[in-house]
Scaffold this motif. Structure first.
Motif, PDB file in Angstrom:
ATOM      1  N   ARG A  83       0.835  -1.208   0.000  1.00  0.00           N
ATOM      2  CA  ARG A  83       0.000   0.000   0.000  1.00  0.00           C
ATOM      3  C   ARG A  83       0.863   1.249   0.000  1.00  0.00           C
ATOM      4  NH1 ARG A  83      -4.991   1.345   4.205  1.00  0.00           N
ATOM      5  NH2 ARG A  83      -5.661   3.269   3.182  1.00  0.00           N
ATOM      6  N   ALA A  84       1.976   1.213   0.735  1.00  0.00           N
ATOM      7  CA  ALA A  84       2.866   2.382   0.777  1.00  0.00           C
ATOM      8  C   ALA A  84       3.445   2.684  -0.604  1.00  0.00           C
ATOM      9  CB  ALA A  84       3.981   2.153   1.792  1.00  0.00           C
ATOM     10  N   VAL A  85       3.874   1.633  -1.312  1.00  0.00           N
ATOM     11  CA  VAL A  85       4.461   1.839  -2.636  1.00  0.00           C
ATOM     12  C   VAL A  85       3.409   2.310  -3.627  1.00  0.00           C
ATOM     13  CG1 VAL A  85       5.580   0.708  -4.584  1.00  0.00           C
ATOM     14  CG2 VAL A  85       6.340   0.204  -2.261  1.00  0.00           C
ATOM     15  N   GLN A  86       2.248   1.668  -3.632  1.00  0.00           N
ATOM     16  CA  GLN A  86       1.212   2.059  -4.589  1.00  0.00           C
ATOM     17  C   GLN A  86       0.686   3.465  -4.297  1.00  0.00           C
ATOM     18  OE1 GLN A  86      -1.661  -1.190  -4.628  1.00  0.00           O
ATOM     19  NE2 GLN A  86      -0.531  -2.203  -6.263  1.00  0.00           N
ATOM     20  N   THR A  87       0.592   3.807  -3.033  1.00  0.00           N
ATOM     21  CA  THR A  87       0.190   5.172  -2.690  1.00  0.00           C
ATOM     22  C   THR A  87       1.223   6.175  -3.176  1.00  0.00           C
ATOM     23  OG1 THR A  87      -1.019   4.391  -0.732  1.00  0.00           O
ATOM     24  CG2 THR A  87      -0.422   6.713  -0.790  1.00  0.00           C
ATOM     25  N   ALA A  88       2.499   5.815  -3.058  1.00  0.00           N
ATOM     26  CA  ALA A  88       3.564   6.696  -3.547  1.00  0.00           C
ATOM     27  C   ALA A  88       3.543   6.776  -5.074  1.00  0.00           C
ATOM     28  CB  ALA A  88       4.921   6.202  -3.063  1.00  0.00           C
ATOM     29  N   MET A  89       3.217   5.683  -5.756  1.00  0.00           N
ATOM     30  CA  MET A  89       3.082   5.715  -7.212  1.00  0.00           C
ATOM     31  C   MET A  89       1.989   6.696  -7.627  1.00  0.00           C
ATOM     32  SD  MET A  89       3.296   1.691  -8.278  1.00  0.00           S
ATOM     33  CE  MET A  89       2.900   2.043  -9.993  1.00  0.00           C
ATOM     34  N   ILE A  90       0.859   6.618  -6.938  1.00  0.00           N
ATOM     35  CA  ILE A  90      -0.258   7.514  -7.238  1.00  0.00           C
ATOM     36  C   ILE A  90       0.147   8.967  -6.978  1.00  0.00           C
ATOM     37  CG2 ILE A  90      -2.568   8.186  -6.487  1.00  0.00           C
ATOM     38  CD1 ILE A  90      -3.075   5.174  -5.953  1.00  0.00           C
ATOM     39  N   ALA A  91       0.831   9.197  -5.850  1.00  0.00           N
ATOM     40  CA  ALA A  91       1.278  10.552  -5.528  1.00  0.00           C
ATOM     41  C   ALA A  91       2.247  11.071  -6.587  1.00  0.00           C
ATOM     42  CB  ALA A  91       1.926  10.575  -4.145  1.00  0.00           C
ATOM     43  N   HIS A  92       3.119  10.194  -7.071  1.00  0.00           N
ATOM     44  CA  HIS A  92       4.059  10.584  -8.126  1.00  0.00           C
ATOM     45  C   HIS A  92       3.313  10.992  -9.392  1.00  0.00           C
ATOM     46  CE1 HIS A  92       7.430  10.349 -10.954  1.00  0.00           C
ATOM     47  NE2 HIS A  92       6.689   9.532 -11.681  1.00  0.00           N
ATOM     48  N   ALA A  93       2.320  10.188  -9.787  1.00  0.00           N
ATOM     49  CA  ALA A  93       1.560  10.498 -11.000  1.00  0.00           C
ATOM     50  C   ALA A  93       0.780  11.802 -10.839  1.00  0.00           C
ATOM     51  CB  ALA A  93       0.609   9.345 -11.335  1.00  0.00           C
ATOM     52  N   GLU A  94       0.206  12.017  -9.664  1.00  0.00           N
ATOM     53  CA  GLU A  94      -0.545  13.252  -9.416  1.00  0.00           C
ATOM     54  C   GLU A  94       0.377  14.460  -9.385  1.00  0.00           C
ATOM     55  OE1 GLU A  94      -2.567  12.365  -5.803  1.00  0.00           O
ATOM     56  OE2 GLU A  94      -4.282  11.415  -6.794  1.00  0.00           O
ATOM     57  N   LEU A  95       1.568  14.285  -8.818  1.00  0.00           N
ATOM     58  CA  LEU A  95       2.532  15.384  -8.771  1.00  0.00           C
ATOM     59  C   LEU A  95       2.976  15.787 -10.173  1.00  0.00           C
ATOM     60  CD1 LEU A  95       4.554  17.247  -7.219  1.00  0.00           C
ATOM     61  CD2 LEU A  95       6.159  15.312  -7.282  1.00  0.00           C
ATOM     62  N   MET A  96       3.279  14.803 -11.011  1.00  0.00           N
ATOM     63  CA  MET A  96       3.747  15.097 -12.363  1.00  0.00           C
ATOM     64  C   MET A  96       2.602  15.596 -13.239  1.00  0.00           C
ATOM     65  SD  MET A  96       6.884  14.569 -11.957  1.00  0.00           S
ATOM     66  CE  MET A  96       7.399  14.845 -13.643  1.00  0.00           C
ATOM     67  N   GLY A  97       1.397  15.055 -13.036  1.00  0.00           N
ATOM     68  CA  GLY A  97       0.227  15.535 -13.757  1.00  0.00           C
ATOM     69  C   GLY A  97       0.159  15.140 -15.215  1.00  0.00           C
ATOM     70  N   ASP A  98       1.096  14.290 -15.690  1.00  0.00           N
ATOM     71  CA  ASP A  98       1.095  13.917 -17.106  1.00  0.00           C
ATOM     72  C   ASP A  98       1.259  12.421 -17.322  1.00  0.00           C
ATOM     73  OD1 ASP A  98       3.692  13.568 -16.299  1.00  0.00           O
ATOM     74  OD2 ASP A  98       4.596  14.917 -17.765  1.00  0.00           O
ATOM     75  N   ARG A  99       1.013  11.637 -16.270  1.00  0.00           N
ATOM     76  CA  ARG A  99       1.217  10.198 -16.379  1.00  0.00           C
ATOM     77  C   ARG A  99       0.231   9.446 -15.500  1.00  0.00           C
ATOM     78  NH1 ARG A  99       7.363  10.669 -14.572  1.00  0.00           N
ATOM     79  NH2 ARG A  99       7.106  12.222 -16.191  1.00  0.00           N
ATOM     80  N   MET A 100       0.103   8.145 -15.770  1.00  0.00           N
ATOM     81  CA  MET A 100      -0.816   7.290 -15.037  1.00  0.00           C
ATOM     82  C   MET A 100      -0.036   6.182 -14.336  1.00  0.00           C
ATOM     83  SD  MET A 100      -3.899   8.473 -15.706  1.00  0.00           S
ATOM     84  CE  MET A 100      -4.967   7.104 -15.280  1.00  0.00           C
ATOM     85  N   ALA A 101      -0.494   5.822 -13.139  1.00  0.00           N
ATOM     86  CA  ALA A 101       0.079   4.691 -12.412  1.00  0.00           C
ATOM     87  C   ALA A 101      -0.752   3.454 -12.735  1.00  0.00           C
ATOM     88  CB  ALA A 101       0.067   4.961 -10.908  1.00  0.00           C
ATOM     89  N   ILE A 102      -0.099   2.417 -13.267  1.00  0.00           N
ATOM     90  CA  ILE A 102      -0.783   1.165 -13.587  1.00  0.00           C
ATOM     91  C   ILE A 102      -0.499   0.187 -12.451  1.00  0.00           C
ATOM     92  CG2 ILE A 102      -1.069  -0.673 -15.268  1.00  0.00           C
ATOM     93  CD1 ILE A 102      -0.073   1.170 -17.408  1.00  0.00           C
ATOM     94  N   LEU A 103      -1.531  -0.154 -11.699  1.00  0.00           N
ATOM     95  CA  LEU A 103      -1.390  -0.965 -10.491  1.00  0.00           C
ATOM     96  C   LEU A 103      -1.815  -2.408 -10.748  1.00  0.00           C
ATOM     97  CD1 LEU A 103      -2.921   1.516  -7.862  1.00  0.00           C
ATOM     98  CD2 LEU A 103      -0.588   1.443  -8.772  1.00  0.00           C
ATOM     99  N   ASP A 104      -1.132  -3.335 -10.066  1.00  0.00           N
ATOM    100  CA  ASP A 104      -1.491  -4.750 -10.094  1.00  0.00           C
ATOM    101  C   ASP A 104      -2.197  -5.123  -8.798  1.00  0.00           C
ATOM    102  OD1 ASP A 104      -0.109  -5.558 -12.599  1.00  0.00           O
ATOM    103  OD2 ASP A 104       1.691  -4.975 -11.483  1.00  0.00           O
ATOM    104  N   ALA A 105      -3.170  -6.021  -8.907  1.00  0.00           N
ATOM    105  CA  ALA A 105      -3.797  -6.581  -7.716  1.00  0.00           C
ATOM    106  C   ALA A 105      -2.917  -7.695  -7.164  1.00  0.00           C
ATOM    107  CB  ALA A 105      -5.185  -7.112  -8.056  1.00  0.00           C
ATOM    108  N   PRO A 106      -3.039  -8.035  -5.881  1.00  0.00           N
ATOM    109  CA  PRO A 106      -2.265  -9.142  -5.331  1.00  0.00           C
ATOM    110  C   PRO A 106      -2.586 -10.448  -6.051  1.00  0.00           C
ATOM    111  CG  PRO A 106      -3.208  -7.824  -3.564  1.00  0.00           C
ATOM    112  CD  PRO A 106      -3.833  -7.350  -4.840  1.00  0.00           C
ATOM    113  N   PRO A 107      -1.647 -11.399  -6.064  1.00  0.00           N
ATOM    114  CA  PRO A 107      -1.881 -12.658  -6.777  1.00  0.00           C
ATOM    115  C   PRO A 107      -2.823 -13.585  -6.008  1.00  0.00           C
ATOM    116  CG  PRO A 107       0.228 -12.729  -5.649  1.00  0.00           C
ATOM    117  CD  PRO A 107      -0.308 -11.333  -5.456  1.00  0.00           C
ATOM    118  N   GLY A 108      -3.473 -14.455  -6.765  1.00  0.00           N
ATOM    119  CA  GLY A 108      -4.243 -15.535  -6.169  1.00  0.00           C
ATOM    120  C   GLY A 108      -5.564 -15.147  -5.545  1.00  0.00           C
ATOM    121  N   LEU A 109      -6.043 -13.928  -5.756  1.00  0.00           N
ATOM    122  CA  LEU A 109      -7.296 -13.515  -5.138  1.00  0.00           C
ATOM    123  C   LEU A 109      -8.487 -13.910  -6.003  1.00  0.00           C
ATOM    124  CD1 LEU A 109      -6.533  -9.886  -3.862  1.00  0.00           C
ATOM    125  CD2 LEU A 109      -6.459 -12.027  -2.574  1.00  0.00           C
ATOM    126  N   THR A 110      -9.574 -14.271  -5.351  1.00  0.00           N
ATOM    127  CA  THR A 110     -10.841 -14.468  -6.038  1.00  0.00           C
ATOM    128  C   THR A 110     -11.461 -13.095  -6.326  1.00  0.00           C
ATOM    129  OG1 THR A 110     -12.091 -14.540  -3.973  1.00  0.00           O
ATOM    130  CG2 THR A 110     -11.179 -16.638  -4.803  1.00  0.00           C
TER     131      THR A 110
END
Length: 509
Positions: free
Chosen positions: A256-283
């Motif tokens: 969560r810390a890394v993905q939140t930082a990815m989102i913050a990075h994308a929002e700060l730059m304002g010209d890019r998107m963060a593509i997130l993966d879900a955890p493996p093996g989930l229903t």
């Protein structure tokens, strides 16, 4: 106006007054993760799979960076930046904060050392010193031939003279395997012919990787923080994050810390998107619960589920990998064939053999409203992206193509109007700004990026005395208001069928 004193014919070059705006690139991906070798101090540009393997090595057991980059190029990507973590300095070591000393040897007045290699392959490195045989070659020129596992992987021709061809400078800028430093002061002599063997140093253990290493720092050019210096990037993915979580090396709080930082990075730059993966093996029910727990709310991020099964080039059979790398390629392919205004969905994902979890239509009805973009398998139609939403709760920014279209328009207008700065702030300037931006938006409307049957319905550009009153002019401001009507995807297609009694005629109106 020049002051002419002699009769004659004169030719003057004048500006046409039209400064066309060129659209910026929309399909440049950035990947952060673990690699066999390669630089780790700044983002590295690669434009094909061969360049990646030459710089960062091949597929790494337990790592997903190479798989993601391979999937990116396979699905239509053409340009990517790679940031390697897990080697040297703060991004690796022996687990207690210090890095193990690399193997080294001295040749003449120089010390050659093997760089630390993260991952499973750590072959012996040999460095051979050769001298030029052609006539007229400078006396101080020589070549270092670097071999790994018996194969020549690098060749560096340099000199002992100070400057850009100095051996220390050449190797520092170009080598992914060795470093060279001077061990004597004063006049440096060309090293004698010969070969030295460098036993590869211990691999940086994955256990030493922390969430902070992935986030990185812009000052050190590490992690995705280092991507702040690259304006061209439009999408960011960290495929190894979930791999570390899968091996219990990072917990869910770290994810969560890394993905939140990815989102913050994308929002700060304002010209890019963060593509997130879900955890493996989930229903599907499990990913809904996880999505509710992390509770991301951003217009600059997209989440994909489930993991995908691909061939395992590093071993035998198949392996499940995060989908973010392949989806980055789908985005790039979609932008090239249709345009950034087209939602990157209902597209085949190349190279995917199966999905880790099958999702029914009823189960997707739980995930789609909360911004989980699902990959689904359809009989006769392959495995397709079946979602195009951001993680935003704001309905204006619900769709990926809308957010990415605005990123594209904003960046293009920003770059294409730099000439305005320090121009006389008057009606003539405002008219030129209106013409320039309107011409650009008309072209985008013709491409189908904007909604409306006429340009007047698709956009407006207002830059006049109303937007620029006297006090604004005195402050040195030029204010231009732009409104656009983006096209939105046909996410729910409804055909209404009615049963008619026999003999009823239909009239087309």
């Amino acid at each position: 106006m020049p002051n002419y004193l002699s009769p004659g014919v004169y030719v003057e070059e004048v500006e046409s007054g039209s400064r066309p705006i060129e659209g910026v690139g929309t399909a440049v991906a950035a990947f952060v993760g673990l690699a066999e070798r390669g630089p780790h101090d700044e983002p590295t540009l690669v434009t094909n799979w061969g360049q990646f393997t030459q710089t960062f090595g091949g597929f790494l057991e337990g790592g997903y960076l190479a798989q993601a980059v391979f999937g990116y190029f396979l699905n239509g990507g053409s340009t990517a930046y790679v940031v390697r973590v897990g080697a040297g300095g703060r991004n690796g070591g022996n687990g207690n904060g210090s890095a193990p000393p690399p193997a080294q040897a001295e040749i003449g007045n120089y010390r050659i050392a093997a760089k630390q290699l993260p991952g499973g392959r750590a072959e012996e490195i040999t460095v051979e010193v050769t001298h030029p045989t052609e006539e007229g070659a400078p006396e101080d020129r020589f070549t270092l031939v670097v071999k790994q596992g018996g194969k020549v992987v690098e060749t560096h021709t340099a000199t002992t003279k100070r400057g850009k061809e100095n051996v220390v400078t050449v190797v520092r800028e170009k080598s992914a395997l060795i470093t060279v430093e001077e061990v004597a002061s004063g006049q440096l002599a060309k090293p004698d012919r010969g070969t030295v063997v460098l036993a590869a140093p211990p691999s940086a253990p994955a256990e030493a990787i922390r969430a902070d290493d992935i986030v990185g720092d812009v000052a050190d050019r590490t992690g995705f923080g280092g991507l702040e210096i690259v304006d061209e990037v439009t999408m960011v993915a960290v495929p190894d994050l979930m791999g570390l979580y899968e091996r219990d090396l990072i917990d869910l709080d770290g994810v969560r810390a890394v993905q939140t930082a990815m989102i913050a990075h994308a929002e700060l730059m304002g010209d890019r998107m963060a593509i997130l993966d879900a955890p493996p093996g989930l229903t599907p029910q499990g990913v809904k619960q996880w999505r509710d727990e992390v509770n991301y709310d951003t217009r600059y991020g997209a989440l994909y589920y489930p993991w995908i099964k691909v061939a395992d080039p590093a071993g035998e059979g198949t392996v499940f990998v995060p989908p973010s790398g392949h989806l980055s390629g789908v985005w790039a392919r979609n932008d090239g064939t249709r345009g950034v205004h087209k939602a990157p969905a209902n597209e085949v994902v190349r190279g995917v053999l199966a999905l880790q979890s099958g999702v029914t239509q009823a189960e997707q009805a739980l995930l789609n409203p909360i911004g989980v973009n699902v990959l689904r398998s359809f009989t006769g139609r392959g495995i397709r992206v079946w979602g195009a939403r951001t993680l935003s709760s704001d309905t204006d920014w619900r769709y990926l193509n809308v957010r990415r279209l605005f990123n594209y328009l904003e960046e293009s207008i920003l770059n294409g109007t730099q000439w305005v700065v320090f121009e006389p702030n008057d009606d003539a300037l405002w008219a030129r700004i209106r013409r320039t931006i309107s011409a650009f938006l008309v072209n985008e409307w013709r491409k189908g990026a904007l909604f409306g049957t006429t340009p007047d319905e698709a956009f407006y550009v207002k830059c006049d005395q109303e937007t620029n009153p006297a006090e604004s002019i005195d402050a040195g401001h030029v204010v231009c208001e732009i409104g656009v009507a983006p096209v939105k995807p046909a996410e729910f297609v409804v055909f209404r069928l009615a049963q008619l009694s026999g003999g009823t005629s239909l009239v087309n109106e």
